[in-house]
Write a protein that holds these residues in place. Structure first.
Motif, PDB file in Angstrom:
ATOM      1  N   ARG A 140       6.221   6.087 -10.885  1.00  0.00           N
ATOM      2  CA  ARG A 140       6.033   7.133  -9.890  1.00  0.00           C
ATOM      3  C   ARG A 140       5.951   6.573  -8.475  1.00  0.00           C
ATOM      4  O   ARG A 140       6.166   7.292  -7.510  1.00  0.00           O
ATOM      5  CB  ARG A 140       4.779   7.953 -10.206  1.00  0.00           C
ATOM      6  CG  ARG A 140       5.078   9.252 -10.906  1.00  0.00           C
ATOM      7  CD  ARG A 140       5.708   9.101 -12.266  1.00  0.00           C
ATOM      8  NE  ARG A 140       4.787   8.551 -13.267  1.00  0.00           N
ATOM      9  CZ  ARG A 140       5.111   8.338 -14.534  1.00  0.00           C
ATOM     10  NH1 ARG A 140       6.341   8.587 -14.962  1.00  0.00           N
ATOM     11  NH2 ARG A 140       4.226   7.848 -15.379  1.00  0.00           N
ATOM     12  N   GLY A 141       5.624   5.294  -8.363  1.00  0.00           N
ATOM     13  CA  GLY A 141       5.621   4.658  -7.059  1.00  0.00           C
ATOM     14  C   GLY A 141       6.982   4.073  -6.749  1.00  0.00           C
ATOM     15  O   GLY A 141       7.814   4.719  -6.112  1.00  0.00           O
ATOM     16  N   TYR A 142       7.247   2.886  -7.243  1.00  0.00           N
ATOM     17  CA  TYR A 142       8.451   2.163  -6.856  1.00  0.00           C
ATOM     18  C   TYR A 142       9.747   2.910  -7.185  1.00  0.00           C
ATOM     19  O   TYR A 142      10.580   3.176  -6.303  1.00  0.00           O
ATOM     20  CB  TYR A 142       8.464   0.783  -7.516  1.00  0.00           C
ATOM     21  CG  TYR A 142       9.685  -0.026  -7.150  1.00  0.00           C
ATOM     22  CD1 TYR A 142       9.818  -0.572  -5.878  1.00  0.00           C
ATOM     23  CD2 TYR A 142      10.705  -0.225  -8.062  1.00  0.00           C
ATOM     24  CE1 TYR A 142      10.947  -1.296  -5.529  1.00  0.00           C
ATOM     25  CE2 TYR A 142      11.836  -0.953  -7.722  1.00  0.00           C
ATOM     26  CZ  TYR A 142      11.956  -1.488  -6.459  1.00  0.00           C
ATOM     27  OH  TYR A 142      13.074  -2.198  -6.115  1.00  0.00           O
ATOM     28  N   ILE A 143       9.945   3.268  -8.465  1.00  0.00           N
ATOM     29  CA  ILE A 143      11.226   3.854  -8.861  1.00  0.00           C
ATOM     30  C   ILE A 143      11.430   5.219  -8.210  1.00  0.00           C
ATOM     31  O   ILE A 143      12.498   5.506  -7.645  1.00  0.00           O
ATOM     32  CB  ILE A 143      11.328   3.956 -10.402  1.00  0.00           C
ATOM     33  CG1 ILE A 143      11.293   2.559 -11.025  1.00  0.00           C
ATOM     34  CG2 ILE A 143      12.601   4.689 -10.807  1.00  0.00           C
ATOM     35  CD1 ILE A 143      11.299   2.562 -12.550  1.00  0.00           C
ATOM     36  N   GLN A 144      10.416   6.090  -8.285  1.00  0.00           N
ATOM     37  CA  GLN A 144      10.564   7.429  -7.705  1.00  0.00           C
ATOM     38  C   GLN A 144      10.786   7.357  -6.196  1.00  0.00           C
ATOM     39  O   GLN A 144      11.653   8.047  -5.654  1.00  0.00           O
ATOM     40  CB  GLN A 144       9.329   8.279  -8.016  1.00  0.00           C
ATOM     41  CG  GLN A 144       9.408   9.699  -7.466  1.00  0.00           C
ATOM     42  CD  GLN A 144       8.342  10.606  -8.054  1.00  0.00           C
ATOM     43  OE1 GLN A 144       7.977  10.490  -9.216  1.00  0.00           O
ATOM     44  NE2 GLN A 144       7.849  11.526  -7.242  1.00  0.00           N
TER      45      GLN A 144
ATOM     46  N   ALA B 277       0.820  -1.222   0.000  1.00  0.00           N
ATOM     47  CA  ALA B 277       0.000   0.000   0.000  1.00  0.00           C
ATOM     48  C   ALA B 277       0.846   1.261   0.000  1.00  0.00           C
ATOM     49  O   ALA B 277       0.375   2.328  -0.427  1.00  0.00           O
ATOM     50  CB  ALA B 277      -0.936  -0.008   1.207  1.00  0.00           C
ATOM     51  N   SER B 278       2.108   1.173   0.461  1.00  0.00           N
ATOM     52  CA  SER B 278       2.961   2.360   0.504  1.00  0.00           C
ATOM     53  C   SER B 278       3.335   2.853  -0.892  1.00  0.00           C
ATOM     54  O   SER B 278       3.799   3.985  -1.048  1.00  0.00           O
ATOM     55  CB  SER B 278       4.231   2.068   1.310  1.00  0.00           C
ATOM     56  OG  SER B 278       5.030   1.078   0.680  1.00  0.00           O
ATOM     57  N   LEU B 279       3.156   2.016  -1.915  1.00  0.00           N
ATOM     58  CA  LEU B 279       3.403   2.449  -3.294  1.00  0.00           C
ATOM     59  C   LEU B 279       2.372   3.472  -3.759  1.00  0.00           C
ATOM     60  O   LEU B 279       2.626   4.239  -4.683  1.00  0.00           O
ATOM     61  CB  LEU B 279       3.364   1.244  -4.240  1.00  0.00           C
ATOM     62  CG  LEU B 279       4.525   0.261  -4.193  1.00  0.00           C
ATOM     63  CD1 LEU B 279       4.160  -1.006  -4.947  1.00  0.00           C
ATOM     64  CD2 LEU B 279       5.779   0.884  -4.778  1.00  0.00           C
ATOM     65  N   PHE B 280       1.209   3.467  -3.122  1.00  0.00           N
ATOM     66  CA  PHE B 280       0.092   4.281  -3.588  1.00  0.00           C
ATOM     67  C   PHE B 280      -0.039   5.606  -2.853  1.00  0.00           C
ATOM     68  O   PHE B 280      -0.477   6.594  -3.420  1.00  0.00           O
ATOM     69  CB  PHE B 280      -1.222   3.509  -3.430  1.00  0.00           C
ATOM     70  CG  PHE B 280      -1.299   2.259  -4.245  1.00  0.00           C
ATOM     71  CD1 PHE B 280      -1.945   2.260  -5.471  1.00  0.00           C
ATOM     72  CD2 PHE B 280      -0.732   1.068  -3.805  1.00  0.00           C
ATOM     73  CE1 PHE B 280      -2.037   1.109  -6.244  1.00  0.00           C
ATOM     74  CE2 PHE B 280      -0.810  -0.089  -4.569  1.00  0.00           C
ATOM     75  CZ  PHE B 280      -1.460  -0.066  -5.794  1.00  0.00           C
ATOM     76  N   GLY B 281       0.304   5.637  -1.585  1.00  0.00           N
ATOM     77  CA  GLY B 281       0.000   6.777  -0.744  1.00  0.00           C
ATOM     78  C   GLY B 281      -1.345   6.577  -0.067  1.00  0.00           C
ATOM     79  O   GLY B 281      -2.015   5.563  -0.298  1.00  0.00           O
ATOM     80  N   PRO B 282      -1.761   7.518   0.777  1.00  0.00           N
ATOM     81  CA  PRO B 282      -3.044   7.375   1.487  1.00  0.00           C
ATOM     82  C   PRO B 282      -4.202   7.161   0.516  1.00  0.00           C
ATOM     83  O   PRO B 282      -4.423   7.969  -0.390  1.00  0.00           O
ATOM     84  CB  PRO B 282      -3.185   8.705   2.234  1.00  0.00           C
ATOM     85  CG  PRO B 282      -1.781   9.215   2.357  1.00  0.00           C
ATOM     86  CD  PRO B 282      -1.060   8.762   1.130  1.00  0.00           C
ATOM     87  N   PHE B 283      -4.951   6.080   0.717  1.00  0.00           N
ATOM     88  CA  PHE B 283      -5.936   5.673  -0.283  1.00  0.00           C
ATOM     89  C   PHE B 283      -7.078   6.676  -0.429  1.00  0.00           C
ATOM     90  O   PHE B 283      -7.526   6.952  -1.545  1.00  0.00           O
ATOM     91  CB  PHE B 283      -6.517   4.295   0.056  1.00  0.00           C
ATOM     92  CG  PHE B 283      -7.502   3.807  -0.967  1.00  0.00           C
ATOM     93  CD1 PHE B 283      -7.071   3.327  -2.195  1.00  0.00           C
ATOM     94  CD2 PHE B 283      -8.865   3.855  -0.724  1.00  0.00           C
ATOM     95  CE1 PHE B 283      -7.973   2.891  -3.151  1.00  0.00           C
ATOM     96  CE2 PHE B 283      -9.781   3.422  -1.667  1.00  0.00           C
ATOM     97  CZ  PHE B 283      -9.332   2.937  -2.887  1.00  0.00           C
TER      98      PHE B 283
END
Length: 294
Positions: free
Chosen positions: A165-169, A97-103
């Motif tokens: 934008r999630g994993y790599i950034q 879930a940390s890949l997405f930010g606050p849902f």
């Protein structure tokens, strides 16, 4: 630029920020993506009489000018998103879930971005042009594919946002504070992933430049908001327009209601359209940035 929300977004990635983990994780994500494609090819072969039945499908998918072939391409992106999630969990030992930010924030900003981008794209249709639209699918057939097509575009754009934008950034920002590294480098990788000289001919590098611009704008939205929702919404709205509504006549036009009857290799005709598209994308980014951060 102040990116206070970005600090919270990258905080989970700081637990295991080692570069070797990132490199192995990126390789794992690519491998899972490739395995997903091979698995799809295997299923097609299984239900179509083996390798002899697979070849015609390979040709259809390569061209992707039919609804089913385009849907199959969109479906392959499940592996891209899944690979990034697997790398996040196994190598960086942090929640997926940390890949997405606050849902809750992601969901709201995704919808805002889709709405704002739709308004900008609709307004851009008023720009005078000599190009004529040509019907590609009968309305009833097009409508019958729309539920799956929208899910497919949601998966495709989501997978790219999760990875780039999630994993790599996140992992680069956890290790390096310089935005040139965590914002520009993922955008360059994102752009180069779209390099296709065979399809786009002399326009190939301009397509890369336009994609790179989109990557930087999406990275900025992610850093400014602390989640991938706004970037995902812009990406989703853009691809709904380009894949499901009005497409160039050629690859990935299979689900479009209308096509513009020009070749993707027609440099003199297509180049001004790419520049215009870059301007429209920039306008949509600015409007979304204002809407989600005011």
């Amino acid at each position: 630029m102040p990116y206070a929300a970005h600090d919270a977004f990258i905080a989970p990635a700081k637990g295991y920020p080692q570069i070797w983990r990132f490199v192995v994780g990126l390789g794992l994500a690519i491998a899972v993506y490739a395995l997903g494609i091979f698995a799809l090819m295997g299923l097609i072969a299984l239900f179509n009489g083996g390798l002899s039945g697979l070849q015609p499908w390979m040709q259809r998918i390569q061209v992707a000018d039919t609804p089913t072939a385009t849907l199959l391409i969109l479906g392959t992106f499940v592996g891209m998103g899944g690979g990034a999630m697997l790398a996040t969990k196994l190598l960086h030992k942090r929640p997926i879930a940390s890949l997405f930010g606050p849902f809750a924030t992601l969901q709201r900003q995704f919808l805002i971005a889709v709405g704002v981008a739709a308004i900008v794209f609709a307004a851009s249709m008023l720009i005078p042009t000599d190009l004529m639209l040509q019907s590609n699918l009968e309305l009833a057939i097009w409508a019958s594919f729309m539920p799956l097509a929208l899910v497919g575009v949601l998966i495709q754009t989501g997978a790219e946002e999760i990875l780039f934008r999630g994993y790599i950034q996140q992992q680069l920002a956890a290790r390096f504070s310089n935005p040139i590294i965590w914002m520009v480098l993922p955008s360059v990788l994102f752009a180069l992933a779209h390099l296709d000289p065979t399809t786009y001919g002399p326009n190939a590098w301009l397509i890369v430049a336009a994609t790179g611009l989109f990557g930087i704008l999406a990275a900025d939205l992610t850093a400014k908001t602390g989640n991938i929702g706004a970037a995902w919404g812009l990406h989703f709205a853009n691809n709904v327009l380009a894949l499901l509504l009005i497409s160039l006549d050629g690859p990935l036009s299979g689900l479009a209601l209308y096509v513009i009857p020009i070749s993707v290799t027609s440099a003199d005709i297509l180049r001004p359209l790419i520049y215009m598209d870059m301007g429209i994308t920039f306008t949509a980014w600015a409007a979304i940035r204002y809407a989600v951060t005011r």
